[in-house]
Design a protein around this motif. Structure first.
Motif, mmCIF file in Angstrom:
data_model
loop_
_atom_site.group_PDB
_atom_site.id
_atom_site.type_symbol
_atom_site.label_atom_id
_atom_site.label_comp_id
_atom_site.label_asym_id
_atom_site.label_seq_id
_atom_site.Cartn_x
_atom_site.Cartn_y
_atom_site.Cartn_z
ATOM 1 N N GLU A 40 0.813 -1.208 0.000
ATOM 2 C CA GLU A 40 0.000 0.000 0.000
ATOM 3 C C GLU A 40 0.852 1.265 0.000
ATOM 4 O O GLU A 40 2.013 1.251 0.387
ATOM 5 C CB GLU A 40 -0.885 0.022 1.252
ATOM 6 N N SER A 41 0.207 2.349 -0.381
ATOM 7 C CA SER A 41 0.866 3.644 -0.373
ATOM 8 C C SER A 41 1.426 3.919 1.028
ATOM 9 O O SER A 41 0.746 3.696 2.020
ATOM 10 C CB SER A 41 -0.178 4.700 -0.737
ATOM 11 N N HIS A 208 2.428 -0.234 -7.583
ATOM 12 C CA HIS A 208 1.260 -0.620 -6.792
ATOM 13 C C HIS A 208 0.315 -1.490 -7.616
ATOM 14 O O HIS A 208 -0.735 -1.881 -7.152
ATOM 15 C CB HIS A 208 0.550 0.601 -6.199
ATOM 16 N N LEU A 210 -0.417 -4.861 -8.967
ATOM 17 C CA LEU A 210 -0.043 -6.268 -8.836
ATOM 18 C C LEU A 210 -0.118 -7.029 -10.149
ATOM 19 O O LEU A 210 0.702 -7.900 -10.429
ATOM 20 C CB LEU A 210 -0.970 -6.937 -7.818
ATOM 21 N N LEU A 249 -4.604 -8.256 -0.055
ATOM 22 C CA LEU A 249 -4.197 -7.333 -1.116
ATOM 23 C C LEU A 249 -4.572 -7.910 -2.485
ATOM 24 O O LEU A 249 -5.109 -7.216 -3.348
ATOM 25 C CB LEU A 249 -2.683 -7.132 -1.020
ATOM 26 N N GLY A 267 -11.880 -4.033 -0.210
ATOM 27 C CA GLY A 267 -10.543 -3.566 0.133
ATOM 28 C C GLY A 267 -10.192 -4.104 1.513
ATOM 29 O O GLY A 267 -10.968 -4.832 2.128
ATOM 30 N N ILE A 268 -9.017 -3.735 1.998
ATOM 31 C CA ILE A 268 -8.602 -4.184 3.319
ATOM 32 C C ILE A 268 -9.156 -3.188 4.334
ATOM 33 O O ILE A 268 -8.874 -2.003 4.225
ATOM 34 C CB ILE A 268 -7.064 -4.240 3.403
ATOM 35 N N SER A 271 -6.683 1.155 8.016
ATOM 36 C CA SER A 271 -5.588 1.698 7.217
ATOM 37 C C SER A 271 -4.268 1.398 7.897
ATOM 38 O O SER A 271 -4.227 1.042 9.079
ATOM 39 C CB SER A 271 -5.794 3.201 7.006
#
Ligand SMILES: Nc1ncnc2c1ncn2[C@@H]1O[C@H](COP(=O)(O)OP(=O)(O)OP(=O)(O)O)[C@@H](O)[C@H]1O
Ligand SMILES: Nc1ncnc2c1ncn2[C@@H]1O[C@H](COP(=O)(O)OP(=O)(O)OP(=O)(O)O)[C@@H](O)[C@H]1O
Ligand code: SF4
Ligand SMILES: [Mg+2]
Ligand SMILES: [Mg+2]
Lengths: 316, 307
Positions: A40-41, A208, A210, A249, A267-268, A271
């Motif tokens: 992730e960012s 980012h 995949l 992910l 999404g996950i 954060s």
């Protein structure tokens, strides 16, 4: 040459304390291999790239090491790194395209860059033109201004320039992220081509995306909050991910053709933690559905199958 | 709701602004309420120009853009335009550029308040702001009062959508809003668009990535050099793309479990003749031809086609 990053720790000094951007990153890239680095960012991908080339004033090498062909890179020593920079280790920085000087013709800019690194432009020019042709650019681009080139063309110029000395390690930081799919593919294939011709030894392909990494990488390392979570041959990692974070992910990537109406992907939740004051133990524990008592202790990054390493107490 | 009828845009470029650049050519499409229409194409294909024309940020050279039957170009006066933006809003690629780094993120809401909600009492305003932030799955307590650099790109992007939702918005122009986001955040934002669609919002979704376009969209419009190469129900365009350009784009989309070489092998299958050249005698010879229900395909040889 093989590249070994072990337990690398690089922090940023800030007014509010130190940001533990890299705090135990480990990976090994074989000679001639392309390793995808994903996460992730904010997980420390660009910090890793910068650490291997040049640390800015706020970065501090706190621990761990980087070895290139068995020899330790003096990453904390700006002057000692001079001998390696560009010639041995080269970086295509994130946002490299927008960093091209708009007032200089491409050729002149390349000339100045080469001279500043102790390379005579007149001597390098033949090889430069040859390689530009290899990536489908005619020698005329040298006479153009950056604004006259498309994003894909600019990124290919940057690729040729950064590999002109046949570096042992190339770090490509989001080198294709700003491009449309057609140009993205062309640049990614050019990277592979350069590796095949031996213009670069090993490569760290930071992205980012995949699915893009799946196209060109031999091995993949997944980072989370400054640490390596999982590392494995690409097909193994994509088909049999073992770290809960990697699994989540991967399931967040829409499969081509899938629609929200047929199958909604998630999404996950939550954060990533703040790296100013990261949690103890496993840094993923607040978001991990498998977390249990032992996760209060940091899980070691251990080999679970040949070439497959995971940092998770639950990974068998 | 939104209808584009043979819309074209010509920019004047070159040193003296004399060279015409056909950025958008004869594009017709509609965005009904509760539908997502994806505009997909390479860089420079005219996607953003269409979005900008809809948002009235650039003029239309020919053709008409109508919202609820009213020509958008003909909105005269501050009131009419303000009314339009109450219903039509845009969100763009780089969320960071929409925030002023020296102010907390709340400021983008305050600016909106000055324009549209000057008469709303403070408590009521704050409550509705919090509601709209919650609607984009953010915790108001965690984001309000923070500075832009303290939030992630995805959080900022969702805040901008939340701001648009404060208005009585019916059409959202979303231009590459996910290309800068990581995989996990991307899917969150895509799901949000899906939820808003369920609530009746029409969305013009601009992207260069076909796979992201298909996940939420009802209709896909493939643009090539300003012209529609192919359009139709997303599933249809995706499952049986007819235009070689669409097929090429699809083959370039990186997929997790299929290599580019494998994609190319499938591509080699016969494409068939250009349906436009096959159907002589239509009123506009270069117009896309219907090859299936609602599935239109444009001329294969875009450039040599009669103007
Ligand atoms: N100059 C800096 N000073 C303080 N903190 C920084 C600085 N640069 C980066 N960081 C922090 O270090 C962490 C890692 O940042 P980095 O840029 O390496 O992430 P990244 O993985 O490359 O993210 P992205 O995918 O967004 O490019 C982040 O938490 C970031 O906020
Ligand atoms: N203000 C302008 N003046 C002149 N030409 C322009 C202007 N804006 C866009 N263009 C040109 O119009 C064409 C279409 O551009 P547009 O930005 O709509 O493409 P796009 O599909 O959004 O591309 P991208 O994926 O790169 O965002 C391009 O050739 C571009 O160079
Ligand atoms: S160590 Fe624990 S918290 Fe961390 S990923 Fe494994 S199970 Fe989850
Ligand atoms: Mg980065
Ligand atoms: Mg655009």
């Amino acid at each position: 040459m093989t590249v070994e990053v072990s337990e690398l720790r690089v922090h940023y000094r800030t007014l509010r304390g130190s940001v533990q951007a890299l705090d135990g990153a480990s990976m090994e890239v074989g000679d001639g291999a392309i390793m995808g680095v994903v996460g992730e960012s904010g997980c420390g991908k660009s910090t890793l790239g910068k650490s291997l080339i040049r640390m800015d004033g706020r970065m501090r090498h706190v621990g761990g090491s980087v070895r290139l062909g068995g020899e330790e890179l003096p990453i904390g020593d700006d002057r000692a790194m001079q001998a390696f920079r560009y010639h041995e280790v080269s970086l295509i920085p994130q946002y490299a395209m927008s960093a091209l000087n708009p007032t200089r013709r491409i050729g002149r800019m390349i000339g100045e860059l080469l001279e500043s690194r102790g390379v005579r432009f007149s001597e390098a020019k033949r090889e430069l033109t040859r390689r530009l042709e290899l990536v489908g650019l005619d020698g005329d681009v040298l006479k153009r201004f950056p604004i006259e080139l498309s994003g894909g063309m600019k990124q290919r110029v940057v690729l040729v320039l950064s590999t002109l000395r046949d570096p042992s390690l190339l770090i490509a930081d989001e080198a294709t992220s700003a491009l449309d799919v057609a140009n993205q593919r062309a640049v990614a294939e050019a990277l592979v081509g350069f590796r095949d011709r031996g213009f670069v030894g090993a490569m760290l392909f930071i992205s980012h995306d995949l699915a893009l990494v799946a196209q060109i990488a031999d091995t993949v390392t997944v980072m989370y909050a400054g640490r390596s979570a999982e590392s494995a041959p690409a097909s193994e990692l994509l088909r049999r991910p073992r770290h809960p974070y990697t699994r989540m992910l991967l399931s967040a990537v829409p499969t081509v053709g899938a629609t929200i109406d047929e199958r909604r992907q998630e999404g996950i939740p939550g954060s990533p933690p703040s790296l100013l004051d990261p949690p103890t133990g496993c840094r993923f524990k607040d978001r991990c559905p498998l977390a249990f008592d032992q996760c209060e202790t940091r899980p070691p990054f251990v080999e679970v199958a040949p070439g497959h390493r995971v940092a998770c107490w639950k990974a068998e | 709701m939104l209808t584009l009828e043979r819309v074209s845009k010509v920019y004047r470029v070159g040193t003296f602004g004399t060279q015409p650049l056909n950025a958008v050519r004869d594009v017709s499409l509609t965005v009904p309420p509760g539908a997502v229409v994806s505009l997909i194409g390479e860089s420079g294909s005219g996607k953003s120009t269409i979005g900008r024309m809809v948002l009235r940020l650039t003029s239309v050279t020919s053709g008409t853009i109508a919202f609820d039957g009213r020509n958008v170009a003909g909105l005269n006066g501050h009131r009419a335009r303000k009314e339009y933006y109450r219903h039509v809003q845009g969100v763009f690629q780089d969320p960071f550029s929409c925030f002023n780094p020296i102010f907390p993120v709340d400021r983008v809401f305050e600016l909106l308040r000055g324009e549209y909600f000057a008469a709303t009492p403070d408590t009521e305003w704050r409550a509705s702001m919090r509601r709209s932030i919650e609607r984009v799955s953010l915790d108001p307590g965690q984001v309000l009062g923070r500075y832009p650099h303290q939030l992630s790109g995805g959080q900022l992007q969702r805040l901008l959508i939340a701001r648009a939702l404060m208005l009585d918005i019916r059409l959202l122009v979303a231009d590459e809003i996910i290309s800068m986001l990581d995989a996990s955040t991307r899917i969150d934002v895509l799901n949000l668009l899906g939820d808003l669609r369920e609530e009746g919002l029409g969305i013009l979704f601009v992207t260069h990535d076909l796979s992201l376009g298909t996940y939420v969209s009802d209709t896909t419009v493939i643009l090539r050099r300003g012209r529609i190469a192919e359009t139709g129900p997303t599933g249809e365009v995706f499952a049986s793309p007819r235009h070689p350009y669409t097929r090429g784009l699809l083959a370039s989309v990186p997929r997790m479990h299929r290599t580019w070489a494998e994609a190319d092998a499938e591509l080699d299958a016969e494409t068939g003749p250009c349906p436009v050249h096959d159907s002589a005698g239509s009123e506009h010879p270069a117009d896309p031809v219907e090859v299936g229900a609602g599935h239109f395909v444009g001329c294969f040889s875009n450039d040599t086609c009669p103007e």
